[in-house]
Design an enzyme around this catalytic site. Sequence first.
Site, PDB file in Angstrom:
ATOM      1  N   GLY A 185     -13.688  -0.797  -1.337  1.00  0.00           N
ATOM      2  CA  GLY A 185     -13.743   0.474  -0.674  1.00  0.00           C
ATOM      3  C   GLY A 185     -14.710   0.428   0.168  1.00  0.00           C
ATOM      4  O   GLY A 185     -15.574  -0.370   0.659  1.00  0.00           O
TER       5      GLY A 185
ATOM      6  N   LYS B  81      -7.075   3.923  -4.408  1.00  0.00           N
ATOM      7  CA  LYS B  81      -6.546   2.458  -4.642  1.00  0.00           C
ATOM      8  C   LYS B  81      -6.168   2.246  -6.007  1.00  0.00           C
ATOM      9  O   LYS B  81      -5.362   1.577  -6.347  1.00  0.00           O
ATOM     10  CB  LYS B  81      -7.646   1.518  -4.179  1.00  0.00           C
ATOM     11  CG  LYS B  81      -8.351   1.522  -2.691  1.00  0.00           C
ATOM     12  CD  LYS B  81      -8.852   0.719  -2.233  1.00  0.00           C
ATOM     13  CE  LYS B  81      -9.432   0.498  -0.706  1.00  0.00           C
ATOM     14  NZ  LYS B  81      -8.091   0.692   0.032  1.00  0.00           N
TER      15      LYS B  81
ATOM     16  N   LYS C  97     -14.425  -3.263  -5.804  1.00  0.00           N
ATOM     17  CA  LYS C  97     -15.945  -3.437  -5.425  1.00  0.00           C
ATOM     18  C   LYS C  97     -15.906  -2.457  -4.411  1.00  0.00           C
ATOM     19  O   LYS C  97     -15.694  -2.242  -3.353  1.00  0.00           O
ATOM     20  CB  LYS C  97     -15.695  -4.802  -4.762  1.00  0.00           C
ATOM     21  CG  LYS C  97     -17.102  -5.144  -4.354  1.00  0.00           C
ATOM     22  CD  LYS C  97     -17.409  -6.186  -3.090  1.00  0.00           C
ATOM     23  CE  LYS C  97     -17.305  -5.269  -1.998  1.00  0.00           C
ATOM     24  NZ  LYS C  97     -18.769  -4.343  -1.456  1.00  0.00           N
TER      25      LYS C  97
ATOM     26  N   GLY D 290     -13.730  -1.662   8.404  1.00  0.00           N
ATOM     27  CA  GLY D 290     -13.713  -1.911   9.824  1.00  0.00           C
ATOM     28  C   GLY D 290     -12.559  -3.148  10.226  1.00  0.00           C
ATOM     29  O   GLY D 290     -12.316  -3.899   9.244  1.00  0.00           O
TER      30      GLY D 290
ATOM     31  N   SER E 116     -14.050  -6.717   9.635  1.00  0.00           N
ATOM     32  CA  SER E 116     -13.821  -7.129   8.297  1.00  0.00           C
ATOM     33  C   SER E 116     -12.498  -7.273   7.622  1.00  0.00           C
ATOM     34  O   SER E 116     -12.101  -8.016   6.967  1.00  0.00           O
ATOM     35  CB  SER E 116     -14.627  -6.377   7.330  1.00  0.00           C
ATOM     36  OG  SER E 116     -16.156  -6.166   7.870  1.00  0.00           O
TER      37      SER E 116
ATOM     38  N   LEU F 152      -1.797 -16.564  -0.625  1.00  0.00           N
ATOM     39  CA  LEU F 152      -0.662 -15.832  -0.012  1.00  0.00           C
ATOM     40  C   LEU F 152      -0.692 -14.508  -0.621  1.00  0.00           C
ATOM     41  O   LEU F 152       0.465 -13.809  -0.978  1.00  0.00           O
ATOM     42  CB  LEU F 152       0.654 -16.407   0.063  1.00  0.00           C
ATOM     43  CG  LEU F 152       0.995 -17.545   0.876  1.00  0.00           C
ATOM     44  CD1 LEU F 152       2.414 -18.231   0.831  1.00  0.00           C
ATOM     45  CD2 LEU F 152       0.785 -16.974   2.270  1.00  0.00           C
TER      46      LEU F 152
ATOM     47  N   GLU G 149      -6.602  -0.454   5.328  1.00  0.00           N
ATOM     48  CA  GLU G 149      -6.750   0.918   6.088  1.00  0.00           C
ATOM     49  C   GLU G 149      -8.028   0.781   7.023  1.00  0.00           C
ATOM     50  O   GLU G 149      -9.171   0.909   6.332  1.00  0.00           O
ATOM     51  CB  GLU G 149      -6.864   2.064   5.068  1.00  0.00           C
ATOM     52  CG  GLU G 149      -6.619   3.361   5.498  1.00  0.00           C
ATOM     53  CD  GLU G 149      -7.779   3.941   6.148  1.00  0.00           C
ATOM     54  OE1 GLU G 149      -7.981   4.208   7.209  1.00  0.00           O
ATOM     55  OE2 GLU G 149      -8.866   4.335   5.647  1.00  0.00           O
TER      56      GLU G 149
ATOM     57  N   CYS H 262     -12.657   7.968   9.171  1.00  0.00           N
ATOM     58  CA  CYS H 262     -11.763   7.047  10.176  1.00  0.00           C
ATOM     59  C   CYS H 262     -10.790   7.661  11.068  1.00  0.00           C
ATOM     60  O   CYS H 262     -10.430   7.170  11.831  1.00  0.00           O
ATOM     61  CB  CYS H 262     -11.314   5.721   9.151  1.00  0.00           C
ATOM     62  SG  CYS H 262     -10.422   6.633   7.767  1.00  0.00           S
TER      63      CYS H 262
ATOM     64  N   GLU I 267     -15.041   2.607  18.282  1.00  0.00           N
ATOM     65  CA  GLU I 267     -15.127   3.448  17.098  1.00  0.00           C
ATOM     66  C   GLU I 267     -16.489   3.398  16.644  1.00  0.00           C
ATOM     67  O   GLU I 267     -17.303   2.363  16.388  1.00  0.00           O
ATOM     68  CB  GLU I 267     -14.444   3.074  15.646  1.00  0.00           C
ATOM     69  CG  GLU I 267     -14.404   3.990  14.581  1.00  0.00           C
ATOM     70  CD  GLU I 267     -13.634   3.492  13.386  1.00  0.00           C
ATOM     71  OE1 GLU I 267     -13.162   4.455  12.711  1.00  0.00           O
ATOM     72  OE2 GLU I 267     -14.029   2.344  12.999  1.00  0.00           O
TER      73      GLU I 267
ATOM     74  N   LYS J   5      -0.871  -0.762  14.896  1.00  0.00           N
ATOM     75  CA  LYS J   5      -1.588  -1.782  15.268  1.00  0.00           C
ATOM     76  C   LYS J   5      -2.707  -2.230  14.929  1.00  0.00           C
ATOM     77  O   LYS J   5      -2.619  -2.568  13.494  1.00  0.00           O
ATOM     78  CB  LYS J   5      -2.203  -1.172  16.919  1.00  0.00           C
ATOM     79  CG  LYS J   5      -0.888  -0.665  17.984  1.00  0.00           C
ATOM     80  CD  LYS J   5      -1.386  -0.477  19.297  1.00  0.00           C
ATOM     81  CE  LYS J   5      -1.764   1.115  19.321  1.00  0.00           C
ATOM     82  NZ  LYS J   5      -1.939   1.497  20.778  1.00  0.00           N
TER      83      LYS J   5
ATOM     84  N   GLY K 116      -4.395  -1.000  10.759  1.00  0.00           N
ATOM     85  CA  GLY K 116      -3.969  -1.210   9.347  1.00  0.00           C
ATOM     86  C   GLY K 116      -2.790  -1.813   8.989  1.00  0.00           C
ATOM     87  O   GLY K 116      -1.797  -2.027   9.899  1.00  0.00           O
TER      88      GLY K 116
ATOM     89  N   GLU L  96      -1.185   4.051   2.089  1.00  0.00           N
ATOM     90  CA  GLU L  96      -1.906   4.498   0.846  1.00  0.00           C
ATOM     91  C   GLU L  96      -1.213   5.940   0.546  1.00  0.00           C
ATOM     92  O   GLU L  96      -0.860   6.794   1.717  1.00  0.00           O
ATOM     93  CB  GLU L  96      -3.308   4.478   1.045  1.00  0.00           C
ATOM     94  CG  GLU L  96      -3.817   3.122   0.959  1.00  0.00           C
ATOM     95  CD  GLU L  96      -5.494   3.107   0.879  1.00  0.00           C
ATOM     96  OE1 GLU L  96      -5.944   2.209  -0.148  1.00  0.00           O
ATOM     97  OE2 GLU L  96      -6.330   3.683   1.429  1.00  0.00           O
TER      98      GLU L  96
END
Length: 490
Positions: free
Chosen positions: A150, A162, A176, A230, A233, A246, A252, A286, A387, A457, A460, A464
Amino acid sequence: MSRYGLQKLYINGAYTDSTSGDTFDAVNPANGECIAQLQAANAQDVDKAVAAAKQGQPVWAAMTAMERSRILRRAVDILRDRNDELAAIETADTGKPLSETRSVDIVTGADVLEYYAGLIPALEGQQIPLRGSAFVYTRREPLGVVAGIGAWNYPLQIALWKSAPALAAGNAMIFKPSEVTSLTALKLAGIYTEAGLPAGVFNVLTGSGDQVGQMLTEHPGIAKVSFTGGIASGKKVMANAAGSTLKDVTMELGGKSPLIIFADADLDKAADIAMMANFYSSGQVCTNGTRVFVPQALQAAFEQKIVERVKRIHIGDPSDERTNFGPLVSFQHRDSVMRYIDSGKREGATLLIGGYSLTEGALAHGAYVAPTVFTHCRDDMQIVREEIFGPVMSILSYQSEEEVIRRANDTEYGLAAGVVTQDLNRAHRVIHQLQAGICWINTWGESAPEMPVGGYKHSGVGRENGISTLEHYTQIKSIQVELGSFNSVF
């Protein structure tokens, strides 16, 4: 002793001490007060959580759809009964105004859980006839053990976004939360158990993303990772997930979303929408529409309306009911936002209002940044390209529809976009050309449980919320049945 004391991990249906015994602090960004100590998970704790999830998941998946639905529905009732208690914790942990957490954060998270609880019986396969003696049927089966990672801006809501579809589909989850705002996710774990969720089906591991998050994304016992955060990450999570086993991923990620105001728009309504698209949650959303495009002829009038509204914002103690604008989530993030504001000044944007952190008076000990509006911005400015995730609006002028569509799409992001106009033909025509996964016409920000959300793009992968999200937490098994004879070529 801190307000909420020592917080343990949640593994196998119980609060559990971490193996390492290491701790880190939760800090109230409104005043710098340490409000809790949280235990940090390590590799042994991750293994324990995965083992517990593997044991609990088949028990959960074997329950009937109605049994699972009733358990999640009980969790919804508990969340709503404890709305004010959870909102107070969320406010202390994030700095968001109590007026916001009490009316939005817990409420909307519970709505999503209720939505998926109702969809569980609708998880069905298909029957496909082949010929008179043969047919195929399909089953939607859970993935097994999935991980959720999260972000810090909507801690409980994201945990529910989630976990709700994952659990509805029969999976177990290891969640987490962000190390910056972990408290309400731990409360959610206890609520799930109280509602009747079998042990091991929802676990919470607190700690840093670089350590605990990476261990989850690389663990061979985890089938999927759902991440909010972000872009940098997210790319790392995706690479680790693919490089290990895999794993499927849902991402998101960030945004730098355009809000386009057309010449026929009601300027008061447009200004109200722009305010919500930039300053709600102190700008830490976001999907915020931080690139506000205004017709050149209306720019001065629009700026005046924005400044009038910014002056009405009530900045204050988040626990004060009158406050509608609180601190940023941390002092580190405050400093990051201030660097962007300084960049805007250096690059020649015109500062209309704000542009400073609060360093004097009653709020001096908090991570406060004043609502900030720049105008006469250029597309190549750092405050326009990157951002910021803070209360910084950039106003850009344009002259034609074709021009503004091109400029709105000229970004690596594609999370959200919106238009304000009285011409619905134009609204749909423009929205269909904008490269964004979440779009609004004459509104901004609402994300109902029924509405799939996610980005184009670099913003994400996957979605969700909405019915389609259940597909991302299940796998299809196809079974062919032959009722007649079987002819071998041998």
